[in-house]
Design a protein around this motif. Structure first.
Motif, PDB file in Angstrom:
ATOM      1  N   SER A 175       0.828  -1.204   0.000  1.00 39.72           N
ATOM      2  CA  SER A 175       0.000   0.000   0.000  1.00 39.72           C
ATOM      3  C   SER A 175       0.864   1.256   0.000  1.00 39.72           C
ATOM      4  O   SER A 175       0.572   2.213  -0.729  1.00 39.72           O
ATOM      5  N   ALA A 176       1.927   1.248   0.806  1.00 38.30           N
ATOM      6  CA  ALA A 176       2.823   2.402   0.832  1.00 38.30           C
ATOM      7  C   ALA A 176       3.530   2.589  -0.503  1.00 38.30           C
ATOM      8  O   ALA A 176       3.720   3.715  -0.974  1.00 38.30           O
ATOM      9  N   SER A 177       3.907   1.477  -1.143  1.00 35.92           N
ATOM     10  CA  SER A 177       4.565   1.560  -2.445  1.00 35.92           C
ATOM     11  C   SER A 177       3.626   2.128  -3.504  1.00 35.92           C
ATOM     12  O   SER A 177       4.018   2.984  -4.313  1.00 35.92           O
ATOM     13  N   ALA A 178       2.372   1.676  -3.510  1.00 33.32           N
ATOM     14  CA  ALA A 178       1.405   2.197  -4.470  1.00 33.32           C
ATOM     15  C   ALA A 178       1.118   3.673  -4.228  1.00 33.32           C
ATOM     16  O   ALA A 178       1.003   4.471  -5.178  1.00 33.32           O
ATOM     17  N   LEU A 179       1.022   4.071  -2.962  1.00 31.85           N
ATOM     18  CA  LEU A 179       0.789   5.478  -2.642  1.00 31.85           C
ATOM     19  C   LEU A 179       1.959   6.349  -3.096  1.00 31.85           C
ATOM     20  O   LEU A 179       1.767   7.423  -3.684  1.00 31.85           O
ATOM     21  N   PHE A 180       3.175   5.878  -2.853  1.00 30.88           N
ATOM     22  CA  PHE A 180       4.347   6.640  -3.289  1.00 30.88           C
ATOM     23  C   PHE A 180       4.406   6.738  -4.811  1.00 30.88           C
ATOM     24  O   PHE A 180       4.799   7.768  -5.361  1.00 30.88           O
ATOM     25  N   ALA A 181       4.009   5.659  -5.520  1.00 31.88           N
ATOM     26  CA  ALA A 181       4.007   5.695  -6.980  1.00 31.88           C
ATOM     27  C   ALA A 181       3.039   6.758  -7.492  1.00 31.88           C
ATOM     28  O   ALA A 181       3.342   7.476  -8.456  1.00 31.88           O
ATOM     29  N   CYS A 182       1.877   6.880  -6.867  1.00 32.83           N
ATOM     30  CA  CYS A 182       0.913   7.909  -7.278  1.00 32.83           C
ATOM     31  C   CYS A 182       1.455   9.309  -7.022  1.00 32.83           C
ATOM     32  O   CYS A 182       1.343  10.201  -7.877  1.00 32.83           O
ATOM     33  N   VAL A 183       2.053   9.500  -5.836  1.00 34.58           N
ATOM     34  CA  VAL A 183       2.614  10.813  -5.514  1.00 34.58           C
ATOM     35  C   VAL A 183       3.787  11.142  -6.428  1.00 34.58           C
ATOM     36  O   VAL A 183       3.938  12.280  -6.902  1.00 34.58           O
ATOM     37  N   ASP A 184       4.618  10.134  -6.722  1.00 35.56           N
ATOM     38  CA  ASP A 184       5.776  10.342  -7.595  1.00 35.56           C
ATOM     39  C   ASP A 184       5.332  10.701  -9.011  1.00 35.56           C
ATOM     40  O   ASP A 184       5.944  11.541  -9.672  1.00 35.56           O
ATOM     41  N   PHE A 185       4.267  10.058  -9.494  1.00 39.38           N
ATOM     42  CA  PHE A 185       3.781  10.357 -10.841  1.00 39.38           C
ATOM     43  C   PHE A 185       3.234  11.785 -10.915  1.00 39.38           C
ATOM     44  O   PHE A 185       3.394  12.473 -11.928  1.00 39.38           O
ATOM     45  N   TYR A 186       2.616  12.259  -9.837  1.00 38.58           N
ATOM     46  CA  TYR A 186       2.020  13.595  -9.843  1.00 38.58           C
ATOM     47  C   TYR A 186       3.089  14.683  -9.721  1.00 38.58           C
ATOM     48  O   TYR A 186       3.080  15.667 -10.460  1.00 38.58           O
ATOM     49  N   PHE A 187       4.046  14.487  -8.789  1.00 40.73           N
ATOM     50  CA  PHE A 187       5.053  15.522  -8.543  1.00 40.73           C
ATOM     51  C   PHE A 187       6.331  15.316  -9.350  1.00 40.73           C
ATOM     52  O   PHE A 187       7.186  16.196  -9.378  1.00 40.73           O
TER      53      PHE A 187
END
Length: 209
Positions: A175-187
């Protein structure tokens, strides 16, 4: 008598460890010292993982996959990752605890196995249509995917099944990895050292994924 017989062994072992450490200290470059120290570190890591609880390698694998960069070795696109060593120790841990495995009978497990073997068969098709170099790359990717398959079965049907905290830890890490991937894609954070950036072309622009 027993203590006196063991003293020479410990003495020679201490001398060997001291000589090995001195040889590392005498290396002229940090890279040479790290290369010489690597076997001892790997031996210590293997002993720590294999002699501990059944799920110890899972925590080591997740931490190394997230925190460590790829090795500076010309192999593949970005070099081999240290977590592959921990995954190999996880395979050894499963073999040492072979009595703790059971045959999976649920539909999800059968679907995962079917997907893995379909991907594995695609390597043969890649060799037939595209040559051995492409097939080798395909096989390497299938093996990397197989690590996640092994991790699932280790927790669901293997020695890690009785320890529910391990399944919870893996779920939280995913879950943390998926959340970081979303944040990384946005920023669009800078790519870590050793990782090759990959891009997605959309109508709104080009984004690193």
């Amino acid at each position: 008598m027993i203590e006196s017989a063991l003293r020479p062994r410990w003495l020679w072992a201490s001398i060997a460890i001291g000589a090995y450490a001195s040889l590392i200290a005498l290396m002229r470059t940090p890279l040479a010292a790290a290369t010489l120290a690597a076997p001892a570190l790997l031996l210590g890591l293997a002993w720590w993982i294999l002699s501990g609880p059944a799920n110890r390698w899972l925590i080591a694998f997740l931490c190394s996959a997230v925190l460590l960069p790829p090795l500076p070795i010309e192999l593949g696109d970005s070099g081999p990752h240290p977590c592959l060593v921990v995954a190999a120790l996880g395979l050894a841990s499963g073999l040492l605890r072979v009595g703790g495995w059971r045959v999976p009978a649920d539909g999800l497990s059968r679907a995962i196995l079917l997907l893995f073997f379909v991907l594995l068969a695609s390597a043969a098709l890649a060799a037939f249509y595209s040559g051995p170099a492409i097939a080798a790359g395909t096989l390497a990717r299938v093996i990397l995917f197989g690590i996640s398959v092994y991790l699932y079965f280790y927790i669901a049907s293997g020695p890690g099944a009785p320890e529910w905290s391990a399944a919870r830890t893996v779920f939280l890490a995913a879950s943390a990895s998926a959340l970081f991937a979303c944040v990384d894609f946005y920023f669009q954070f800078p790519a870590p050292a050793g990782f090759g950036p990959q891009y997605v072309w959309l109508d709104s622009g080009v984004y690193r994924r």
